[in-house]
Design a protein around this motif. Sequence first.
Motif, short mmCIF file in Angstrom:
data_model
loop_
_atom_site.label_atom_id
_atom_site.label_comp_id
_atom_site.label_asym_id
_atom_site.label_seq_id
_atom_site.Cartn_x
_atom_site.Cartn_y
_atom_site.Cartn_z
N ASN A 9 4.07 1.65 -0.22
CA ASN A 9 5.14 2.54 0.26
C ASN A 9 6.24 2.74 -0.77
O ASN A 9 7.11 3.57 -0.59
N ARG A 33 1.21 8.15 2.10
CA ARG A 33 0.90 8.44 3.51
C ARG A 33 1.79 9.51 4.12
O ARG A 33 1.47 10.04 5.16
N ARG A 56 -0.54 -6.66 4.81
CA ARG A 56 -0.15 -6.42 6.20
C ARG A 56 -0.75 -5.13 6.75
O ARG A 56 -0.69 -4.87 7.94
N ASP A 57 -1.33 -4.30 5.91
CA ASP A 57 -1.91 -3.03 6.35
C ASP A 57 -3.38 -3.21 6.75
O ASP A 57 -4.28 -2.62 6.17
N LEU A 60 -5.38 -0.08 7.38
CA LEU A 60 -5.82 0.61 6.16
C LEU A 60 -7.02 -0.09 5.54
O LEU A 60 -7.95 0.57 5.07
#
Length: 123
Positions: A9, A33, A56-57, A60
């Motif tokens: 991100n 994203r 943590r994704d 994905l």
Amino acid sequence: MLTILVLTNRAEERAFLQSRLSRQGYQVVDFDRQQESLETCLGNAKHIDAAFLPSRDIALIRKLREHPSSAEATIICFVSQTSQLELDDPNAKGCDLIIKRPNGQEELLEALVEALHSRGVIS
């Protein structure tokens, strides 16, 4: 040419990795994203050799494992310096390697390239 998918991100991190990895001869697929879906990104990429993303994704990671262009990719997950996450943890399911996120971008690049070497993705 090795194709690396960068999923983070942090825009400045994506730009840095894109620039530096490209100069080292890798093809970098940058996933933002907010601009497109992962499905569209993977469809455009055709083939992914390695993916680099936060552990943590989990959603994905699951999508990467399900998509034909990235199903066989080496998935390198990064975690905070204080994380105790291990590969046998259910929260790391689908990760091939976990690395601690260094403090600086240069160190992050070095850790990523070292991880790719250790997995035999690049020599």
